[in-house]
Design a protein around this motif. Structure first.
Motif, PDB file in Angstrom:
ATOM      1  N   LEU A 185      33.178  52.082  30.927  1.00 55.63           N
ATOM      2  CA  LEU A 185      34.143  52.223  29.755  1.00 55.63           C
ATOM      3  C   LEU A 185      33.869  51.200  28.519  1.00 55.63           C
ATOM      4  N   PHE A 186      33.402  50.316  28.628  1.00 56.55           N
ATOM      5  CA  PHE A 186      33.052  49.284  27.858  1.00 56.55           C
ATOM      6  C   PHE A 186      31.853  49.569  26.886  1.00 56.55           C
ATOM      7  N   LEU A 187      30.800  50.317  27.769  1.00 56.82           N
ATOM      8  CA  LEU A 187      29.545  50.662  26.721  1.00 56.82           C
ATOM      9  C   LEU A 187      29.812  52.018  25.852  1.00 56.82           C
ATOM     10  N   VAL A 188      30.772  52.812  26.387  1.00 53.26           N
ATOM     11  CA  VAL A 188      31.331  54.121  25.384  1.00 53.26           C
ATOM     12  C   VAL A 188      31.960  53.596  24.238  1.00 53.26           C
ATOM     13  N   LEU A 189      33.116  52.710  24.672  1.00 55.50           N
ATOM     14  CA  LEU A 189      33.700  52.212  23.637  1.00 55.50           C
ATOM     15  C   LEU A 189      33.149  51.413  22.647  1.00 55.50           C
ATOM     16  N   SER A 190      32.156  50.654  23.021  1.00 54.71           N
ATOM     17  CA  SER A 190      31.180  49.805  22.105  1.00 54.71           C
ATOM     18  C   SER A 190      30.527  50.478  21.153  1.00 54.71           C
ATOM     19  N   LEU A 209      36.960  52.332   8.808  1.00 47.63           N
ATOM     20  CA  LEU A 209      37.055  50.880   9.108  1.00 47.63           C
ATOM     21  C   LEU A 209      38.141  50.775  10.159  1.00 47.63           C
ATOM     22  N   ILE A 210      39.388  51.333   9.991  1.00 50.75           N
ATOM     23  CA  ILE A 210      40.229  51.481  10.504  1.00 50.75           C
ATOM     24  C   ILE A 210      40.019  51.714  12.113  1.00 50.75           C
ATOM     25  N   LEU A 211      39.225  53.128  12.060  1.00 49.65           N
ATOM     26  CA  LEU A 211      38.939  53.723  13.577  1.00 49.65           C
ATOM     27  C   LEU A 211      37.953  52.752  14.246  1.00 49.65           C
ATOM     28  N   SER A 212      37.064  52.125  13.588  1.00 50.55           N
ATOM     29  CA  SER A 212      36.044  51.273  14.079  1.00 50.55           C
ATOM     30  C   SER A 212      36.865  50.149  14.686  1.00 50.55           C
ATOM     31  N   ALA A 213      37.995  49.653  14.042  1.00 51.31           N
ATOM     32  CA  ALA A 213      38.727  48.402  14.263  1.00 51.31           C
ATOM     33  C   ALA A 213      39.376  48.850  15.891  1.00 51.31           C
ATOM     34  N   VAL A 214      39.995  49.991  15.766  1.00 51.76           N
ATOM     35  CA  VAL A 214      40.793  50.529  16.844  1.00 51.76           C
ATOM     36  C   VAL A 214      39.808  50.171  18.216  1.00 51.76           C
ATOM     37  N   LEU A 215      38.674  51.060  17.963  1.00 51.39           N
ATOM     38  CA  LEU A 215      37.713  51.046  19.037  1.00 51.39           C
ATOM     39  C   LEU A 215      37.223  49.811  19.473  1.00 51.39           C
ATOM     40  N   VAL A 216      36.826  48.936  18.539  1.00 50.04           N
ATOM     41  CA  VAL A 216      36.609  47.447  18.993  1.00 50.04           C
ATOM     42  C   VAL A 216      37.578  46.667  19.861  1.00 50.04           C
ATOM     43  N   ALA A 217      38.802  46.997  19.233  1.00 48.69           N
ATOM     44  CA  ALA A 217      39.891  46.523  19.947  1.00 48.69           C
ATOM     45  C   ALA A 217      40.020  46.809  21.449  1.00 48.69           C
ATOM     46  N   LEU A 218      39.884  48.135  21.832  1.00 51.37           N
ATOM     47  CA  LEU A 218      39.773  48.582  22.804  1.00 51.37           C
ATOM     48  C   LEU A 218      38.711  48.158  23.925  1.00 51.37           C
ATOM     49  N   ALA A 219      37.466  48.024  23.168  1.00 51.20           N
ATOM     50  CA  ALA A 219      36.358  47.387  23.566  1.00 51.20           C
ATOM     51  C   ALA A 219      36.700  45.927  24.165  1.00 51.20           C
ATOM     52  N   PHE A 220      37.366  45.272  23.322  1.00 52.42           N
ATOM     53  CA  PHE A 220      37.398  43.897  23.627  1.00 52.42           C
ATOM     54  C   PHE A 220      38.793  43.853  24.894  1.00 52.42           C
ATOM     55  N   LEU A 221      39.553  44.741  24.740  1.00 50.02           N
ATOM     56  CA  LEU A 221      40.620  44.864  25.938  1.00 50.02           C
ATOM     57  C   LEU A 221      40.126  45.383  27.207  1.00 50.02           C
ATOM     58  N   THR A 222      38.554  45.902  27.221  1.00 50.04           N
ATOM     59  CA  THR A 222      38.049  46.193  28.361  1.00 50.04           C
ATOM     60  C   THR A 222      37.273  45.062  28.918  1.00 50.04           C
ATOM     61  N   ARG A 223      36.551  44.405  28.264  1.00 47.85           N
ATOM     62  CA  ARG A 223      35.696  43.283  28.514  1.00 47.85           C
ATOM     63  C   ARG A 223      35.829  42.189  27.455  1.00 47.85           C
ATOM     64  N   TYR A 224      36.047  40.838  27.872  1.00 49.37           N
ATOM     65  CA  TYR A 224      36.118  39.806  26.830  1.00 49.37           C
ATOM     66  C   TYR A 224      34.929  39.601  26.212  1.00 49.37           C
ATOM     67  N   ILE A 225      33.783  40.008  26.383  1.00 43.76           N
ATOM     68  CA  ILE A 225      32.404  39.985  25.740  1.00 43.76           C
ATOM     69  C   ILE A 225      32.741  40.748  24.450  1.00 43.76           C
ATOM     70  N   GLY A 226      33.612  41.823  24.235  1.00 42.42           N
ATOM     71  CA  GLY A 226      33.989  42.513  23.100  1.00 42.42           C
ATOM     72  C   GLY A 226      34.157  41.767  21.965  1.00 42.42           C
ATOM     73  N   ILE A 227      34.398  40.530  21.930  1.00 44.31           N
ATOM     74  CA  ILE A 227      34.721  39.671  20.912  1.00 44.31           C
ATOM     75  C   ILE A 227      33.502  39.732  20.125  1.00 44.31           C
ATOM     76  N   SER A 228      32.368  39.621  20.544  1.00 45.49           N
ATOM     77  CA  SER A 228      31.150  39.715  19.810  1.00 45.49           C
ATOM     78  C   SER A 228      30.942  40.754  18.877  1.00 45.49           C
ATOM     79  N   LEU A 229      31.584  41.881  19.167  1.00 43.08           N
ATOM     80  CA  LEU A 229      31.442  43.135  18.181  1.00 43.08           C
ATOM     81  C   LEU A 229      32.114  42.753  16.929  1.00 43.08           C
TER      82      LEU A 229
END
Length: 282
Positions: A185-190, A209-229
């Protein structure tokens, strides 16, 4: 070799590869040879390209299914995802039950994978089957996204299909998608977030930009490493040539949308455990 002869040779190779692929499809499907023309017509039709991408995605899904005849592989972390989804589906919150039946909040893992499992369970899927279908659909979407992004960037259908094949036939990605973990799930969201942000940079549309921010927020909520995005996207906005006021406005928008959900989640963790993410460095 001049440009004309090179183009002719390349076209001949593509034509031959197409012919071989058509024969392979006919042979695999068990069509009588007299129906081969139907396959050729379908390939030449404008729907041939999306059908081909869909077939590659189905092959990726079939690999996962064949590799998991008894279900997804279970790891130590899988227990927390499954327990979290069970309690979310029962509206008790994201946590697990102790041996004595006490509710213990889970703070070591972010919740979105378990939230997705719980949502599927609420509409009728069995708990472990929900994780299975998340993995299958995530792999299919990853394959499709890779192909579509290549098509958008190059305009080439063969390059697009090749990108999808590389992703769909990757033994490493197959290994990722056969376990009950949050990585698929993290890979496809990222990937979706990166692709959307790239389109934003190309077209400079605020909605992207808004859509990419929403997607990256969901990736971050899936794995903490999402903060790197989020950090990467923020750095790109800062380094991009644009008026300072516009740069600050768009950076603030990215950070507000991308960090707010995880900020609320970490505040919840701090209240329960005194640690934002149940990690030594945090």
């Amino acid at each position: 070799m001049n440009q004309t002869s090179f183009g002719t040779s390349w076209g001949a190779l593509i034509s031959k590869a197409r012919s071989n692929l058509t024969g392979w499809i006919v042979g695999i499907a068990g069509f009588p040879r007299k129906r081969e023309r139907l396959v050729v017509v379908a390939w030449e039709h404008r729907l041939g390209y999306p059908v081909a991408l869909a077939m590659i995605s189905l092959v990726a899904m079939a690999q996962v299914a064949l590799a998991t005849p008894r279900g997804l592989q279970i790891y130590a972390d899988s227990f927390y995802y499954v327990a979290g989804s069970e309690n979310l589906a029962a509206f008790r919150g994201f946590g697990r039950l102790s041996g004595g039946g006490d509710f213990i909040p889970i703070t070591k893992f972010p919740p979105f994978f378990s939230v997705t499992m719980a949502a599927l369970e609420l509409i009728g899927l069995e708990r472990l089957n929900s994780a299975y279908w998340i993995n299958l659909s995530s792999y299919a979407l990853l394959v499709l996204s890779a192909g579509l992004l290549m098509r958008l960037e190059t305009g080439s259908k063969p390059a697009s299909m090749l990108a999808s094949l590389f992703v769909g036939l990757s033994p490493i990605l197959l290994g990722v998608h056969i376990g009950l973990m949050s990585e698929p799930l993290f890979l496809v969201l990222s990937f979706a977030a990166i692709s959307t942000f790239h389109r934003y940079l190309t077209h400079d549309r605020l909605a992207l930009l808004i859509l990419s921010a929403v997607l990256v927020a969901l990736a971050f909520l899936t794995r903490y490493i999402g903060i790197s995005l989020i950090g990467t996207f923020a750095a790109v906005i800062v380094l991009r040539r644009s008026p300072l006021r516009e740069k600050a406005r768009r950076l603030g928008l990215l950070l507000a949308i991308g960090l707010a959900p995880m900020g609320i989640w970490m505040l919840r963790n701090l209240i329960h455990t005194g640690n934002a993410a149940n990690r030594a460095v945090l």
